[in-house]
Motif scaffolding. Structure first.
Motif, mmCIF file in Angstrom:
data_model
loop_
_atom_site.group_PDB
_atom_site.id
_atom_site.type_symbol
_atom_site.label_atom_id
_atom_site.label_comp_id
_atom_site.label_asym_id
_atom_site.label_seq_id
_atom_site.Cartn_x
_atom_site.Cartn_y
_atom_site.Cartn_z
ATOM 1 N N THR A 86 0.888 -1.087 0.016
ATOM 2 C CA THR A 86 0.079 -0.005 0.051
ATOM 3 C C THR A 86 0.791 1.253 0.058
ATOM 4 O O THR A 86 2.079 1.262 0.797
ATOM 5 C CB THR A 86 -0.890 -0.178 1.174
ATOM 6 N N ASP A 87 0.310 2.200 -0.368
ATOM 7 C CA ASP A 87 1.046 3.402 -0.387
ATOM 8 C C ASP A 87 1.543 4.080 0.906
ATOM 9 O O ASP A 87 2.557 4.604 1.060
ATOM 10 C CB ASP A 87 0.463 4.811 -1.207
ATOM 11 N N THR A 88 0.683 3.875 2.011
ATOM 12 C CA THR A 88 1.310 4.229 3.335
ATOM 13 C C THR A 88 1.818 3.043 4.052
ATOM 14 O O THR A 88 2.533 3.288 5.237
ATOM 15 C CB THR A 88 0.098 4.427 4.376
ATOM 16 N N GLY A 93 -3.960 2.489 3.873
ATOM 17 C CA GLY A 93 -3.477 2.991 2.310
ATOM 18 C C GLY A 93 -4.151 2.348 1.397
ATOM 19 O O GLY A 93 -4.997 1.257 1.680
ATOM 20 N N TYR A 127 4.611 8.626 3.873
ATOM 21 C CA TYR A 127 3.593 8.921 4.967
ATOM 22 C C TYR A 127 4.223 8.760 6.261
ATOM 23 O O TYR A 127 4.083 7.584 6.917
ATOM 24 C CB TYR A 127 2.520 8.021 4.726
ATOM 25 N N SER A 138 2.824 13.361 5.392
ATOM 26 C CA SER A 138 1.863 12.649 5.406
ATOM 27 C C SER A 138 0.832 13.880 4.681
ATOM 28 O O SER A 138 -0.030 13.653 3.944
ATOM 29 C CB SER A 138 1.562 12.035 6.584
#
Length: 267
Positions: A86-88, A93, A127, A138
């Motif tokens: 995931t992006d986070t 995310g 993030y 973030s």
């Protein structure tokens, strides 16, 4: 509605109780640990705690001793999921990549953990609480701004062990120093195993001298009685130490805030 004499008496009793509690709270001096469940941010929890404690934020000298008393290693228990990134780097995310994980065995996983123990280099997540131009990265990302990853920095992993391996899920325990991100560890670990992963659950089980099992107060115990029993007293600096600090501050410029942060905070 008219205020009767009985109403006035009830109000007076209530105010007396609150004033008495406030006086007792203000006499406290030290630090205590609380349990933060997943979901609410640290700020949310602090606001709830402030309401529970008559809106008093700090407790005596304890607020000044946080950095000293919370120094030391941290421990986490993390549950990760293989096959999805995931992006986070965590479950909050959006999924940005999917890869196979069928080739990963428990033995290969445990062997790879050895590469992430000791003094290692780590790139912090995009993030994070790290800042660019005075703003959290973030926050900038959520505003749609482009943010470059910070350079890799040295971090310390004192111990790292696999507690459960049930693909796609796995559970690890890690003890680390400040500025360490378990999210980055899980991401890097999966990449080293030719896959990808993200964190589903993250629990801090130790911070300095406080442990989750022995010291952290859950919300139903945020009372004056429980806090007074859990309070860890702060050492009182001697007059000599106080004077030395004052002299230092006169002759030295105020140090800038750290460019880093305390790693994963589960905010």
């Amino acid at each position: 509605m008219p205020v009767t004499s009985s109403s006035r008496a009830a109000i007076a009793i209530s105010m007396a109780i609150q004033n008495g509690s406030l006086s007792k709270l203000q006499s406290f001096n030290g630090i205590f640990a609380i349990y933060k469940k997943q979901g609410p941010t640290s700020a949310d929890v602090l606001n709830t705690l402030k309401k529970a404690l008559l809106k008093v934020v700090g407790i005596g000298e304890g607020t000044k001793m946080l950095t000293t008393m919370l120094a030391g290693s941290k421990k986490y228990r993390a549950v990760g999921e293989l096959g999805k990134a995931t992006d986070t780097l965590d479950v909050t995310g959006n999924v940005v990549e999917e890869k196979s994980y069928d080739h990963i065995t428990k033995e290969a996983f445990e062997e790879k953990l050895k590469q992430f123990t000791g003094e290692i280099m780590q790139v912090p997540p995009l993030y994070s609480a790290l800042k660019k131009d005075g703003k959290r990265m973030s926050v900038l990302l959520k505003q749609g701004q482009e943010v470059e990853a910070k350079p890799a920095r040295p971090v310390t992993v004192y111990s790292l062990s696999l507690q459960d391996f049930s693909p796609p899920y796995f559970t690890i325990d890690v003890e680390c120093g400040g500025g360490f991100y378990v999210r980055s560890l899980v991401d890097d670990l999966a990449k080293a195993l030719s896959s990808c992963a993200h964190i589903k659950e993250l629990t801090r089980t130790k911070q300095g001298q406080f442990t989750l099992e022995e010291h952290a107060l859950k919300e139903d115990r945020w009372t004056l009685t429980d806090i007074s029993q859990a309070l860890q007293p702060c050492p009182n600096p001697s007059g000599q130490q106080k004077n030395a600090k004052k002299a230092k501050s006169k002759h030295k410029p105020t140090p800038s805030k750290s460019k880093g942060d305390d790693g994963d905070t589960n905010d």
